[in-house]
Design an enzyme around this catalytic site. Structure first.
Site, mmCIF file in Angstrom:
data_model
loop_
_atom_site.group_PDB
_atom_site.id
_atom_site.type_symbol
_atom_site.label_atom_id
_atom_site.label_comp_id
_atom_site.label_asym_id
_atom_site.label_seq_id
_atom_site.Cartn_x
_atom_site.Cartn_y
_atom_site.Cartn_z
ATOM 1 N N SER A 14 32.538 35.674 42.561
ATOM 2 C CA SER A 14 31.632 36.526 43.346
ATOM 3 C C SER A 14 31.914 38.006 43.096
ATOM 4 O O SER A 14 30.981 38.821 43.060
ATOM 5 C CB SER A 14 31.724 36.193 44.835
ATOM 6 O OG SER A 14 32.982 36.546 45.370
ATOM 7 N N ARG A 92 46.502 32.948 38.136
ATOM 8 C CA ARG A 92 47.674 32.724 37.295
ATOM 9 C C ARG A 92 48.675 33.851 37.528
ATOM 10 O O ARG A 92 48.287 35.018 37.626
ATOM 11 C CB ARG A 92 47.279 32.724 35.806
ATOM 12 C CG ARG A 92 46.339 31.608 35.403
ATOM 13 C CD ARG A 92 47.034 30.281 35.328
ATOM 14 N NE ARG A 92 48.118 30.300 34.341
ATOM 15 C CZ ARG A 92 49.047 29.352 34.262
ATOM 16 N NH1 ARG A 92 49.060 28.346 35.110
ATOM 17 N NH2 ARG A 92 49.982 29.419 33.339
ATOM 18 N N LEU A 94 51.161 36.202 35.940
ATOM 19 C CA LEU A 94 51.213 36.703 34.571
ATOM 20 C C LEU A 94 52.647 36.988 34.133
ATOM 21 O O LEU A 94 53.476 37.440 34.928
ATOM 22 C CB LEU A 94 50.378 37.973 34.460
ATOM 23 C CG LEU A 94 48.898 37.818 34.840
ATOM 24 C CD1 LEU A 94 48.234 39.184 34.936
ATOM 25 C CD2 LEU A 94 48.178 36.937 33.839
ATOM 26 N N ASN A 108 43.504 44.481 39.501
ATOM 27 C CA ASN A 108 43.316 43.270 40.299
ATOM 28 C C ASN A 108 42.830 43.669 41.688
ATOM 29 O O ASN A 108 43.081 44.783 42.151
ATOM 30 C CB ASN A 108 44.643 42.514 40.420
ATOM 31 C CG ASN A 108 44.516 41.230 41.219
ATOM 32 O OD1 ASN A 108 43.638 40.411 40.961
ATOM 33 N ND2 ASN A 108 45.389 41.043 42.196
ATOM 34 N N HIS A 110 43.027 42.342 45.715
ATOM 35 C CA HIS A 110 43.823 41.453 46.567
ATOM 36 C C HIS A 110 43.300 41.538 47.993
ATOM 37 O O HIS A 110 43.047 42.642 48.499
ATOM 38 C CB HIS A 110 45.293 41.867 46.517
ATOM 39 C CG HIS A 110 46.191 40.970 47.309
ATOM 40 N ND1 HIS A 110 46.507 39.689 46.890
ATOM 41 C CD2 HIS A 110 46.814 41.151 48.498
ATOM 42 C CE1 HIS A 110 47.307 39.131 47.797
ATOM 43 N NE2 HIS A 110 47.507 39.992 48.775
ATOM 44 N N SER A 137 42.421 45.441 48.714
ATOM 45 C CA SER A 137 42.974 46.533 47.916
ATOM 46 C C SER A 137 42.739 46.275 46.435
ATOM 47 O O SER A 137 42.861 45.144 45.979
ATOM 48 C CB SER A 137 44.495 46.652 48.143
ATOM 49 O OG SER A 137 44.828 46.714 49.511
ATOM 50 N N THR A 142 51.259 45.293 37.850
ATOM 51 C CA THR A 142 52.592 45.476 37.291
ATOM 52 C C THR A 142 53.301 44.117 37.311
ATOM 53 O O THR A 142 52.704 43.113 37.692
ATOM 54 C CB THR A 142 53.408 46.498 38.114
ATOM 55 O OG1 THR A 142 53.587 45.993 39.447
ATOM 56 C CG2 THR A 142 52.699 47.846 38.165
ATOM 57 N N LEU A 145 54.371 40.805 41.639
ATOM 58 C CA LEU A 145 53.164 40.139 42.099
ATOM 59 C C LEU A 145 52.521 40.916 43.249
ATOM 60 O O LEU A 145 53.163 41.143 44.273
ATOM 61 C CB LEU A 145 53.488 38.717 42.557
ATOM 62 C CG LEU A 145 52.316 37.883 43.089
ATOM 63 C CD1 LEU A 145 51.301 37.630 41.982
ATOM 64 C CD2 LEU A 145 52.813 36.570 43.681
ATOM 65 N N ASP A 146 51.266 41.333 43.056
ATOM 66 C CA ASP A 146 50.503 42.087 44.065
ATOM 67 C C ASP A 146 51.234 43.353 44.488
ATOM 68 O O ASP A 146 51.026 43.861 45.600
ATOM 69 C CB ASP A 146 50.216 41.224 45.300
ATOM 70 C CG ASP A 146 49.405 39.982 44.966
ATOM 71 O OD1 ASP A 146 48.569 40.050 44.046
ATOM 72 O OD2 ASP A 146 49.611 38.944 45.619
ATOM 73 N N GLN A 174 33.428 43.500 51.667
ATOM 74 C CA GLN A 174 34.020 44.786 51.284
ATOM 75 C C GLN A 174 34.592 44.757 49.869
ATOM 76 O O GLN A 174 34.541 45.760 49.149
ATOM 77 C CB GLN A 174 35.109 45.173 52.284
ATOM 78 C CG GLN A 174 34.622 45.325 53.715
ATOM 79 C CD GLN A 174 33.448 46.279 53.824
ATOM 80 O OE1 GLN A 174 33.497 47.412 53.343
ATOM 81 N NE2 GLN A 174 32.377 45.824 54.455
#
Length: 214
Positions: A14, A92, A94, A108, A110, A137, A142, A145-146, A174
């Site tokens: 989406s 996944r 990374l 990304n 999140h 966000s 990097t 993760l997140d 949003q």
């Protein structure tokens, strides 16, 4: 700045659709050169095909380990010489080699107001914590993760009768607003990562992340 965007997906896509629509409307300079999924039944592939965007599938289950999969994914992505690689529900974790390959041009989205609630089940965790606001966000990716530098967020109020599903639905609205903005800024050369700090129009966003409120 105009160039090539590659989008990685695992599911419905989406947010991909929101970016496709913004490119089609001329809001985002450049083109989506390919949509790549690690799952052949991801609905986002159909969204791409309907928009005449090339699609590729690289099934992670066919590779012995994460490192081999990521190495093959890098080769596939690099066929399109992307200026920007967008993670859009790409489920996944990374490898460090992958992240370093696209450092500064890998983003990304999140579903939380990072640094809160890295990882999964963000909506449930926000409700259980009694938060009054929640959101989404967009960040540079990097090796944490997140945990990469955030450069745009959107917030929604948490209602008293919210369930994780109802809250997720409002946050997703949003997401569809801020992800195309993030891609637009990058493709226009407005957002850049300097010394691990996002700069918008040359101004550091440290401690001053743009926030859209529902």
């Amino acid at each position: 700045m105009s160039g090539s965007i590659v989008v990685l997906i695992s599911g419905s896509g989406s947010n991909l659709q929101a970016i496709i629509d913004s490119v089609k409307a001329g809001d985002i300079p450049g083109q989506i050169s390919a949509v790549i999924s690690n799952k052949e039944n991801a609905y986002g592939l159909q969204r791409a095909e309907q928009a005449d965007i090339p699609t590729r599938v690289l099934d992670h289950t066919e590779f012995a380990n994460r490192e081999i999969f990521d190495a093959n994914m890098i080769r596939l992505i690099d066929e399109y010489q992307p200026d920007l690689v967008v993670l859009s529900g790409f489920m996944r974790i990374l490898t460090a080699d992958f992240v370093r390959r696209y450092a500064g041009k890998l983003i990304n989205i999140h579903p939380s107001l990072l640094p809160k609630y890295q990882g999964l089940h963000t909506h449930k965790r926000a409700i259980e914590a009694g938060d009054s606001t929640h959101g989404a966000s967009v960040h540079f990716v990097t090796e944490e993760l997140d945990g990469g530098p955030v450069f745009i967020q959107a917030s929604v109020p948490v209602e008293q009768d919210d369930t994780p599903e109802t809250l997720a639905a409002r946050v997703l609205v949003q997401e569809h607003k801020i992800y195309p903005i993030a891609v637009k800024w990058f493709m226009e050369g407005r957002i850049q990562l300097q010394d691990n700090i996002p700069h918008l129009d040359g101004v550091s966003l440290a401690g001053n992340i743009p926030l859209l409120s529902a």
